[in-house]
Structures are given as structure tokens and as C-alpha cells.
Design a protein around this motif. Structure first.
Motif, PDB file in Angstrom:
ATOM      1  N   LEU A   9      22.843  38.999  18.864  1.00 31.58           N
ATOM      2  CA  LEU A   9      24.062  39.693  18.460  1.00 31.58           C
ATOM      3  C   LEU A   9      23.780  40.869  17.524  1.00 31.58           C
ATOM      4  CD1 LEU A   9      26.414  36.635  17.830  1.00 31.58           C
ATOM      5  CD2 LEU A   9      26.177  38.020  19.903  1.00 31.58           C
ATOM      6  N   SER A  10      22.540  41.002  17.078  1.00 29.77           N
ATOM      7  CA  SER A  10      22.207  42.099  16.162  1.00 29.77           C
ATOM      8  C   SER A  10      21.006  42.873  16.681  1.00 29.77           C
ATOM      9  CB  SER A  10      21.968  41.561  14.750  1.00 29.77           C
ATOM     10  OG  SER A  10      20.962  40.566  14.755  1.00 29.77           O
ATOM     11  N   MET A  11      19.805  42.504  16.245  1.00 27.04           N
ATOM     12  CA  MET A  11      18.621  43.241  16.686  1.00 27.04           C
ATOM     13  C   MET A  11      18.432  43.167  18.202  1.00 27.04           C
ATOM     14  SD  MET A  11      17.410  44.736  14.047  1.00 27.04           S
ATOM     15  CE  MET A  11      19.157  44.915  13.659  1.00 27.04           C
ATOM     16  N   GLY A  12      18.754  42.025  18.778  1.00 27.03           N
ATOM     17  CA  GLY A  12      18.636  41.889  20.228  1.00 27.03           C
ATOM     18  C   GLY A  12      19.520  42.872  20.965  1.00 27.03           C
ATOM     19  N   SER A  13      20.714  43.091  20.452  1.00 26.12           N
ATOM     20  CA  SER A  13      21.629  44.032  21.107  1.00 26.12           C
ATOM     21  C   SER A  13      21.150  45.468  20.939  1.00 26.12           C
ATOM     22  CB  SER A  13      23.042  43.877  20.533  1.00 26.12           C
ATOM     23  OG  SER A  13      23.098  44.275  19.179  1.00 26.12           O
ATOM     24  N   ILE A  14      20.499  45.775  19.812  1.00 20.68           N
ATOM     25  CA  ILE A  14      19.946  47.112  19.610  1.00 20.68           C
ATOM     26  C   ILE A  14      18.818  47.371  20.601  1.00 20.68           C
ATOM     27  CG2 ILE A  14      18.667  48.580  18.002  1.00 20.68           C
ATOM     28  CD1 ILE A  14      21.592  48.334  17.285  1.00 20.68           C
ATOM     29  N   VAL A  15      17.970  46.363  20.798  1.00 20.22           N
ATOM     30  CA  VAL A  15      16.885  46.494  21.771  1.00 20.22           C
ATOM     31  C   VAL A  15      17.441  46.824  23.150  1.00 20.22           C
ATOM     32  CG1 VAL A  15      15.096  45.217  23.023  1.00 20.22           C
ATOM     33  CG2 VAL A  15      15.253  45.019  20.535  1.00 20.22           C
ATOM     34  N   LYS A  16      18.455  46.101  23.580  1.00 20.21           N
ATOM     35  CA  LYS A  16      19.051  46.345  24.901  1.00 20.21           C
ATOM     36  C   LYS A  16      19.686  47.725  24.971  1.00 20.21           C
ATOM     37  CE  LYS A  16      19.882  41.519  26.187  1.00 20.21           C
ATOM     38  NZ  LYS A  16      20.906  40.497  26.564  1.00 20.21           N
ATOM     39  N   LEU A  17      20.321  48.135  23.880  1.00 19.77           N
ATOM     40  CA  LEU A  17      20.966  49.451  23.855  1.00 19.77           C
ATOM     41  C   LEU A  17      19.942  50.561  24.046  1.00 19.77           C
ATOM     42  CD1 LEU A  17      23.659  50.924  23.426  1.00 19.77           C
ATOM     43  CD2 LEU A  17      23.199  50.882  20.959  1.00 19.77           C
ATOM     44  N   ILE A  18      18.797  50.423  23.392  1.00 21.78           N
ATOM     45  CA  ILE A  18      17.740  51.425  23.526  1.00 21.78           C
ATOM     46  C   ILE A  18      17.163  51.399  24.938  1.00 21.78           C
ATOM     47  CG2 ILE A  18      15.440  52.109  22.738  1.00 21.78           C
ATOM     48  CD1 ILE A  18      16.226  50.976  19.970  1.00 21.78           C
ATOM     49  N   SER A  25      12.262  52.802  30.570  1.00 25.18           N
ATOM     50  CA  SER A  25      12.532  51.886  29.471  1.00 25.18           C
ATOM     51  C   SER A  25      11.306  51.760  28.572  1.00 25.18           C
ATOM     52  CB  SER A  25      12.927  50.514  30.022  1.00 25.18           C
ATOM     53  OG  SER A  25      13.274  49.630  28.974  1.00 25.18           O
ATOM     54  N   PRO A  26      11.437  51.989  27.281  1.00 25.79           N
ATOM     55  CA  PRO A  26      10.275  52.005  26.385  1.00 25.79           C
ATOM     56  C   PRO A  26       9.825  50.611  25.967  1.00 25.79           C
ATOM     57  CG  PRO A  26      12.255  52.396  25.117  1.00 25.79           C
ATOM     58  CD  PRO A  26      12.699  52.284  26.556  1.00 25.79           C
ATOM     59  N   TYR A  27       8.602  50.541  25.481  1.00 24.29           N
ATOM     60  CA  TYR A  27       8.121  49.311  24.856  1.00 24.29           C
ATOM     61  C   TYR A  27       8.751  49.212  23.470  1.00 24.29           C
ATOM     62  CZ  TYR A  27       5.147  46.018  22.376  1.00 24.29           C
ATOM     63  OH  TYR A  27       4.703  44.967  21.618  1.00 24.29           O
ATOM     64  N   ILE A  28       9.297  48.053  23.130  1.00 25.04           N
ATOM     65  CA  ILE A  28       9.943  47.858  21.830  1.00 25.04           C
ATOM     66  C   ILE A  28       9.378  46.613  21.162  1.00 25.04           C
ATOM     67  CG2 ILE A  28      12.131  47.463  20.629  1.00 25.04           C
ATOM     68  CD1 ILE A  28      13.538  48.863  22.950  1.00 25.04           C
ATOM     69  N   LEU A  29       8.938  46.767  19.935  1.00 26.46           N
ATOM     70  CA  LEU A  29       8.478  45.644  19.123  1.00 26.46           C
ATOM     71  C   LEU A  29       9.485  45.428  18.002  1.00 26.46           C
ATOM     72  CD1 LEU A  29       6.359  43.563  18.106  1.00 26.46           C
ATOM     73  CD2 LEU A  29       5.325  45.445  16.799  1.00 26.46           C
ATOM     74  N   SER A  30      10.143  44.298  17.996  1.00 26.62           N
ATOM     75  CA  SER A  30      11.041  43.928  16.909  1.00 26.62           C
ATOM     76  C   SER A  30      10.263  43.025  15.954  1.00 26.62           C
ATOM     77  CB  SER A  30      12.280  43.205  17.462  1.00 26.62           C
ATOM     78  OG  SER A  30      13.271  43.067  16.470  1.00 26.62           O
TER      79      SER A  30
END
Length: 268
Positions: A9-18, A25-30
Motif C-alpha cells: 500500500l506504500s512502497m510497493g505501490s510506488i514501485v508499480k507506479l514507476i 520497465s526499470p530495475y528497482i531496489l527497495s
């Protein structure tokens, strides 16, 4: 604070938005600070920030996907923590640094509690009231490490183990300035109706005047800027320091706002 790397609901949603707004689709490390989600959440309150920076630096430097450089986005206290990574951990290179509501001059107030962490936040208030600059509190409470009391400036400069260091308020570290100047741009987002960060101007490096919480010293009027202790004046003159506003409360923004204001810096 009060969140984790992978909350859908927070960082996960930002990852999907990006992912949905950049092609390919870029590589994303949270970044997860700890062995699991529970640790990550707890460490946002109780793990020495300097140790968190070292931990995150190790995650970044050992990740082969980031070896050519990476953009970084930090939300709230994560914004100032990522700046510390830029200053202390320059390899691999950080490209754009995006601070969304980061308290770069610290806070003087703990007004409300995020999420369901009411008991934890009440405990934090007690510790800050007990003495934010006591050694035990500084070493074990994240929020004390960026507590900036305008009525105790000398005590803050002497005892703050994190913020006073990265803001060059104790001794000048040329490496901090050199490393920060290596990034392309620093993007600072301020929430104009912020009720979490006191003062909200800290999100743009502003802060209270010494012994006067009725007066704000803006970045360009501060010694940090005038003496160019971090290279912010140089970056500003080169138009690499970006100031963005959101007319909302802390971290309250729409997908459309994020797409318009943040996504372009991730495409550079």
C-alpha cells in the motif's frame, strides 16, 4: 518511519507506479534494512542511523544491477538518509537524488504518529522529552538523531551523532561536499500543508532561527548555503537544485502528481 520497504500500500505501490510509467520497465531496489519486514519497520525507529547508512551502502555496492549508477528516491526520513549515502557512499554513482518530504535540517516537534504505531510513538515522545541529546537516546532512537533544538544549538552540534555531522555543523568534511557534488540533480519536495514535519521548511533545508521558533531561515540565507559547506550553492547556481511543491499534507500525493513531477527525473 513506521513503514517498510515492501508494503503493497506504500512502497510497493510506488514501485508499480514507476514500472508502469517507464519503458522499458526499470530495475528497482527497495531497500530493506534488516532480515525481514518486521525488522525493517522497527529499524526505522530504533536502529542507529549511521549503522543504517552502512547497511544500505553495502546493499547498494554489492548489487551488480546498480554498478553503472542509479537514481534514488527517499520518502520522509528516507530522503535525508539517502543524502547521507550520497555523501558517504559515492560508488556506484548516485545520479538524481529525489527527496520527498525529507527533513534535511531536522525537526523540532513530534506531532502525530504514522499508521498503528501509537504505543511506539508515545515512547519516542517520552525519550525526546527525557533528553534527545543524551548519549543513550542518540544511539538508540532514530528520530533523536535528527532532532534539531533551536534553543540548544551548541548541545545539538556537540551531541547529534547524525544530522549535525552530515550538515557539516561540527567539523568540515571536504569529502561530503565533493561526493554530493557528483550527483546530477537534487530534487527537494516540500508539502505545503505538512502536519508531520516541524518545520515543513526543513524539506527545503530551511529551519528556525536560533532561539526563535517564530522565524524561519531559508536555505539561501543560511550559513550552510552562504559558506557552501555541502555544495548546495554551487548546485543551485548550476540549476541542479530543484524545488518542488505539493499543496497537500505529508506524503499525500496522487499518482498523476508523481508522474508529472517525479517520473521525468527517473528517465534521465
Amino acid at each position: 518511519m513506521g513503514d517498510s520497504c515492501c508494503n503493497p500500500l506504500s512502497m510497493g505501490s510506488i514501485v508499480k507506479l514507476i514500472e508502469n510509467n517507464i519503458t522499458p520497465s526499470p530495475y528497482i531496489l527497495s531497500l530493506r534494512i534488516g532480515d525481514n519486514i518486521a525488522d525493517d519497520t522497527s529499524n526505522g525507529f530504533f536502529m542507529n542511523v549511521n549503522h543504517q547508512i552502512d547497511y544500505a551502502c553495502n546493499l547498494i555496492t554489492t548489487n551488480k544491477n546498480l554498478s553503472e549508477g542509479y537514481h534514488s528516491i527517499g520518502f520522509s526520513q528516507g530522503g535525508q538518509f539517502l543524502r547521507a549515502i550520497a555523501q558517504r557512499c559515492p560508488n556506484p554513482p548516485m545520479l538524481n537524488l529525489i527527496s520527498v518530504g525529507g527533513q534535511h535540517q531536522g525537526v523540532f516537534g513530534f506531532p502525530r504518529c504514522p499508521g498503528d504505531n501509537i504505543t511506539v510513538c508515545n515512547y519516542i515522545r517520552d525519550l525526546l522529552r527525557f533528553g534527545a541529546y543524551e548519549t543513550f537516546v542518540q544511539n538508540h532512537l532514530v528520530q533523536a538523531e535528527y532532532w534539531h533544538d533551536p534553543h540548544q544549538i551548541e548541545e545539538y552540534r556537540k551531541m547529534s551523532i547524525f544530522l549535525a555531522d552530515i550538515n557539516q555543523e561540527r567539523t568540515f568534511n571536504e569529502i561530503y561536499k565533493t561526493n554530493l557534488l557528483k550527483i546530477r540533480n537534487m530534487i527537494l519536495v516540500k508539502f505545503l500543508k505538512d502536519t508531520m514535519v516541524e518545520p515543513r521548511e526543513s524539506e527545503w533545508f530551511g529551519f528556525y532561527k536560533e532561539n526563535d521558533t517564530s522565524t524561519i531561515i531559508d536555505l539561501r540565507d543560511s550559513d550552510l548555503y552562504k559558506n557552501d559547506l555541502l555544495g548546495l550553492k554551487q548546485m543551485d547556481e548550476q540549476q541542479r537544485l530543484k524545488f518542488i511543491e505539493s499543496n497537500t499534507d505529508h506524503l499525500q500525493f496522487t499518482d498523476a502528481w508523481f508522474i508529472d513531477n517525479i517520473i521525468p527525473y527517473l528517465k534521465e
